[in-house]
Design an enzyme around this catalytic site. Structure first.
Site, PDB file in Angstrom:
ATOM      1  N   HIS A 199       0.904  -0.706   0.060  1.00 24.82           N
ATOM      2  CA  HIS A 199       0.264  -0.037   0.444  1.00 24.82           C
ATOM      3  C   HIS A 199       1.236   1.472  -0.124  1.00 24.82           C
ATOM      4  O   HIS A 199       0.789   2.208  -0.413  1.00 24.82           O
ATOM      5  CB  HIS A 199      -0.970   0.134   1.148  1.00 24.82           C
ATOM      6  CG  HIS A 199      -2.146  -0.933   1.014  1.00 24.82           C
ATOM      7  ND1 HIS A 199      -2.371  -1.059  -0.051  1.00 24.82           N
ATOM      8  CD2 HIS A 199      -2.808  -1.452   2.160  1.00 24.82           C
ATOM      9  CE1 HIS A 199      -3.420  -1.991   0.002  1.00 24.82           C
ATOM     10  NE2 HIS A 199      -3.484  -2.263   1.794  1.00 24.82           N
ATOM     11  N   ARG A 306     -12.121   0.797 -12.090  1.00 23.53           N
ATOM     12  CA  ARG A 306     -11.912  -0.105 -11.816  1.00 23.53           C
ATOM     13  C   ARG A 306     -12.741  -0.192 -10.380  1.00 23.53           C
ATOM     14  O   ARG A 306     -12.558   1.022  -9.828  1.00 23.53           O
ATOM     15  CB  ARG A 306     -10.737  -0.667 -10.694  1.00 23.53           C
ATOM     16  CG  ARG A 306      -9.234  -0.845 -12.395  1.00 23.53           C
ATOM     17  CD  ARG A 306      -8.335  -1.329 -11.810  1.00 23.53           C
ATOM     18  NE  ARG A 306      -6.937  -2.168 -12.789  1.00 23.53           N
ATOM     19  CZ  ARG A 306      -6.800  -1.521 -12.754  1.00 23.53           C
ATOM     20  NH1 ARG A 306      -6.285  -0.499 -13.103  1.00 23.53           N
ATOM     21  NH2 ARG A 306      -5.648  -2.604 -14.648  1.00 23.53           N
ATOM     22  N   ARG A 342     -16.199  -0.266 -15.274  1.00 28.39           N
ATOM     23  CA  ARG A 342     -16.394  -2.155 -15.644  1.00 28.39           C
ATOM     24  C   ARG A 342     -17.011  -2.236 -13.824  1.00 28.39           C
ATOM     25  O   ARG A 342     -16.922  -1.820 -12.714  1.00 28.39           O
ATOM     26  CB  ARG A 342     -14.726  -2.398 -15.546  1.00 28.39           C
ATOM     27  CG  ARG A 342     -14.786  -3.872 -15.061  1.00 28.39           C
ATOM     28  CD  ARG A 342     -13.243  -4.856 -15.130  1.00 28.39           C
ATOM     29  NE  ARG A 342     -12.811  -4.192 -13.819  1.00 28.39           N
ATOM     30  CZ  ARG A 342     -11.321  -4.855 -13.318  1.00 28.39           C
ATOM     31  NH1 ARG A 342     -10.635  -5.118 -14.668  1.00 28.39           N
ATOM     32  NH2 ARG A 342     -11.046  -4.436 -12.381  1.00 28.39           N
ATOM     33  N   GLU A 441     -10.006 -11.752 -21.397  1.00 33.62           N
ATOM     34  CA  GLU A 441      -8.754 -11.784 -20.275  1.00 33.62           C
ATOM     35  C   GLU A 441      -8.351 -12.823 -19.612  1.00 33.62           C
ATOM     36  O   GLU A 441      -7.859 -13.391 -18.594  1.00 33.62           O
ATOM     37  CB  GLU A 441      -8.745 -11.049 -18.974  1.00 33.62           C
ATOM     38  CG  GLU A 441      -9.708 -11.124 -18.390  1.00 33.62           C
ATOM     39  CD  GLU A 441      -9.928  -9.926 -16.991  1.00 33.62           C
ATOM     40  OE1 GLU A 441      -8.471  -9.037 -16.761  1.00 33.62           O
ATOM     41  OE2 GLU A 441     -11.367  -9.515 -17.005  1.00 33.62           O
ATOM     42  N   ASN A 464      -3.571  -8.418 -18.217  1.00 37.73           N
ATOM     43  CA  ASN A 464      -2.451  -8.538 -16.836  1.00 37.73           C
ATOM     44  C   ASN A 464      -3.197  -9.556 -17.275  1.00 37.73           C
ATOM     45  O   ASN A 464      -2.532 -10.381 -16.251  1.00 37.73           O
ATOM     46  CB  ASN A 464      -3.175  -6.851 -15.788  1.00 37.73           C
ATOM     47  CG  ASN A 464      -2.758  -6.086 -16.132  1.00 37.73           C
ATOM     48  OD1 ASN A 464      -2.503  -5.881 -16.942  1.00 37.73           O
ATOM     49  ND2 ASN A 464      -3.215  -5.287 -15.776  1.00 37.73           N
ATOM     50  N   ASP A 465      -4.280 -10.256 -16.974  1.00 37.97           N
ATOM     51  CA  ASP A 465      -4.945 -11.531 -16.368  1.00 37.97           C
ATOM     52  C   ASP A 465      -4.692 -12.398 -17.456  1.00 37.97           C
ATOM     53  O   ASP A 465      -4.777 -13.776 -17.104  1.00 37.97           O
ATOM     54  CB  ASP A 465      -6.301 -11.206 -15.807  1.00 37.97           C
ATOM     55  CG  ASP A 465      -6.189 -10.955 -14.897  1.00 37.97           C
ATOM     56  OD1 ASP A 465      -5.827 -11.125 -14.082  1.00 37.97           O
ATOM     57  OD2 ASP A 465      -7.380 -10.512 -14.585  1.00 37.97           O
ATOM     58  N   ARG A 475      -0.231 -13.199 -11.434  1.00 40.62           N
ATOM     59  CA  ARG A 475       0.634 -12.151 -11.156  1.00 40.62           C
ATOM     60  C   ARG A 475       1.772 -11.400 -10.420  1.00 40.62           C
ATOM     61  O   ARG A 475       2.008 -10.104 -10.283  1.00 40.62           O
ATOM     62  CB  ARG A 475      -0.592 -11.124 -11.815  1.00 40.62           C
ATOM     63  CG  ARG A 475      -1.589 -10.888 -11.364  1.00 40.62           C
ATOM     64  CD  ARG A 475      -2.704 -10.093 -12.185  1.00 40.62           C
ATOM     65  NE  ARG A 475      -2.955  -8.983 -12.256  1.00 40.62           N
ATOM     66  CZ  ARG A 475      -3.630  -8.291 -12.036  1.00 40.62           C
ATOM     67  NH1 ARG A 475      -4.949  -8.715 -12.935  1.00 40.62           N
ATOM     68  NH2 ARG A 475      -4.479  -6.969 -12.379  1.00 40.62           N
ATOM     69  N   CYS A 512      -6.763  -2.499 -22.653  1.00 38.02           N
ATOM     70  CA  CYS A 512      -6.486  -1.632 -20.967  1.00 38.02           C
ATOM     71  C   CYS A 512      -5.525  -2.856 -20.075  1.00 38.02           C
ATOM     72  O   CYS A 512      -5.537  -1.483 -18.792  1.00 38.02           O
ATOM     73  CB  CYS A 512      -8.018  -2.176 -20.363  1.00 38.02           C
ATOM     74  SG  CYS A 512      -8.961  -3.070 -19.588  1.00 38.02           S
TER      75      CYS A 512
END
Ligand code: PEP
Ligand code: MG
Length: 594
Positions: A199, A306, A342, A441, A464-465, A475, A512
């Site tokens: 974080h 997101r 999304r 994805e 990414n996925d 990942r 994306c």
């Protein structure tokens, strides 16, 4: 990670987390743990007093965290949920109730009871083989430390009190520490511990200060007041650099700044290739607060909103009105450009705690994203209602994540149709022609792309996925990170197939995932027929610049050759070589170094 000695100067290399070069004085801060505590027994007549002492420490810590949250710099407001999660941990039954129970049952002091509660939680977390989840124990540890400090009456220097232009050197910084940093004073920071997904690292990026973590021995090798050069793009830290090295980095710093402002100045202009093809360049965001930055950096809409965070921060699920207000504001600010909202993609690394989500042995393959929504239609419908209501206030599109096959598309669309009917019955207005798309994805969706295409208005490829599932690489697992390669020929063939299917059906297709924001990957994506890319905001100016330097005709024939190559390394070398020639600035500015 690496330590090379050159006369008085030392070079260290860590994990680059937040880019930029800074040269400044080191300020060591001691974030070491509170001293060891001992167990002692409490007599029966003192038990209530001991419990009261524990409760008071919780109240004090609560007040401190609230004060931190309220005093957060504007740029970090979107990350306030991290402190909210700390506030929740304070009152979590495994900390709060369990410690009180231990004081009562075992007749022990509050510090010892708390430490035992923490150890029990650590035990549970250690059985989860997932980097993201296991690093969340840090949040519990941070809260426990704060409580222990209060119980023992020990003070710690607040980073908000540092009033000089310095570079912080610490073993590790907590999100609470990071939220106290004043970015107009603190130039950046380096730490021994930490990784890219912490974080604190995410917050440093939001603050836009250079940060290098994972240096292992920075606090041992750096002395208070040492001169440091920190390169947040390469992970390099130079301690007490020699004169000529300082000059070299000052020059680099100046060039980086000049280059950044020169490309940012023109980033509001469209990205048109040398031979006249316009490519839409959009922004990925996670918080409403990022929309303004998306526009400033030249984002022509939000290609991926997101929407997980409101679900991660609240104990229950967020209500329709709260979501509606948020989506409406995003739509209004970005209008007339579009926003693709999304639907919920919870699960896997977007982990939420509490009874809503069961722990799974293999969460990346578990009940996540659209699967979760289809199982919990009430939660899904609430979000869809909010999206539909917001669609009147701008140009809103809705997108379903993690689609694995046609049945899920049909089921999701059926629920969307039910929600529309409900709104019609209630005479609530929404945009009837709202565009509906899916993320591609999962490899099965690639295989079935031509079957899926006629049922939707657009595809968005989530690399990414897709890389994760196509190459079987977790990942968030650093041990296989070396295999996480956008240049893998398997991935490129998949993208080629998806674009073909989309074009045949006459629907739009974009990318994306992170790959879209990588200047080295832009050429190859365009050559495959991608005409829309969406990326993290700060990548937009450079990607636009690269697009303007390319001729689509030329790269189409150039990059055909890629499909004759068989390994990711070969593809990467070829693409680097071509991009070096086509966009010489990429090499000159050091973007091909990494
Ligand atoms: C992706 O998977 O490429 C993507 C864009 O979505 P996320 O990173 O949120 O999973
Ligand atoms: Mg994804």
């Amino acid at each position: 990670m690496m330590d090379a000695r050159v006369s008085g100067q030392r070079s260290l290399r860590g994990v680059a987390v937040s880019p930029g070069i800074i040269i400044g004085k080191a300020r060591l801060v001691d974030r070491s743990k509170v001293k060891i505590f001992y167990q002692y027994l409490i007599s029966d007549d003192q038990l209530n007093r001991e419990i009261e002492r524990f409760k008071e420490a919780v109240r004090n810590t609560q007040d401190q965290l609230n004060a931190l949250k309220n005093g957060m710099p504007e740029k970090l407001k979107g990350h306030a949920f991290i402190l909210d999660s700390h506030l929740m941990i304070l009152k979590d039954s495994m900390i709060y109730d369990a410690s009180i129970r231990r004081i009562l049952d075992d007749k022990i002091n509050a510090e010892w009871a708390l430490k035992q509660s923490f150890e029990e939680i650590r035990q549970i977390f250690s059985q989860v083989d997932d980097e993201y989840i296991s690093t969340r124990i840090k949040d519990v540890e941070y809260v426990t430390e704060r409580l222990l400090r209060d119980l023992s009456g020990t003070q710690q220097e607040s980073l908000a009190e540092i009033n000089e232009r310095v570079i912080i050197v610490a073993h590790e910084l907590s999100p609470g520490d990071t939220s106290e940093l004043n970015p107009s004073k603190i130039m950046g920071y380096i730490t021994d511990a930490g990784g890219r997904t912490s974080h604190a690292a995410i917050m440093a990026q939001a603050l836009q200060i250079p940060v290098v973590v994972g240096l292992e021995s920075a606090t041992r090798l750096v002395q208070e007041g040492d001169l440091l050069i920190v390169d947040g793009s390469t992970g390099e830290v130079i301690v007490n650099p020699e004169e000529e090295v300082i000059i070299e980095y000052q020059e680099k710093q100046l060039q980086q700044e000049e280059y950044k402002s020169s490309i940012t100045r023109v980033s509001h202009l469209p990205a048109i290739t040398l031979d006249g093809h316009t490519i839409a360049v959009k922004a990925n965001i996670e918080f409403l607060e990022e929309v303004a930055a998306a526009k400033d950096y030249g984002g022509e809409g939000i290609g991926l909103y997101r929407t997980e965070f409101p679900y991660l921060k609240s104990k229950g699920t967020p209500g329709e009105d709260e979501l509606f207000e948020d989506y409406k504001e995003v739509a209004e600010i970005i209008a007339p450009a579009p926003v693709t909202i999304r639907t919920l993609d919870l699960g896997a690394d977007k982990f939420a705690s509490g009874p809503k989500f069961n722990r799974e042995t293999n969460p990346a393959l578990g009940l996540r994203a659209i699967r979760f929504c289809l199982k919990r239609p009430a939660i899904f419908k609430t979000q869809l209602r909010a999206i539909l209501r917001a669609s009147l206030y701008g140009k809103v599109q809705v997108m379903f994540p993690m689609i694995s096959g046609l049945q899920e598309v049909l089921d999701a669309k059926e629920i969307l149709a039910e929600v529309k009917d409900e709104l019609d019955r209630e005479k609530v207005n929404y945009e009837r022609k709202i565009k509906t798309g899916i993320m591609i994805e999962i490899p099965s969706a690639v295989t079935m792309a031509e079957v899926l295409a006629p049922h939707v208005d657009f595809f968005s490829i989530g690399t990414n996925d897709l890389i994760q599932y196509a190459l079987a690489i977790d990942r968030v697992n650093e041990h296989v990170a070396y295999m996480y390669q956008p240049f893998d020929p398997a991935l490129l063939r998949m993208i080629r197939e998806v674009v073909r299917a989309a074009k045949n059906a006459g629907i739009a297709v974009s990318v994306c995932g992170e790959m879209a924001g990588d200047p080295l990957c832009v050429g190859i994506l365009l050559s495959l027929g991608i005409d829309e890319v969406s990326m993290n905001t700060r990548a937009i100016p450079l990607v636009k610049k690269v697009i303007r330097s390319l001729s689509l005709e030329e790269i189409r024939s150039d990059f055909q050759k890629v499909f004759e190559l068989s390994t990711a390394n070969e593809v990467r070398a070829y693409v680097r070589d071509r991009m070096k020639k086509l966009v010489p600035e990429l090499e000159q500015r050091g973007y091909l170094e990494i």
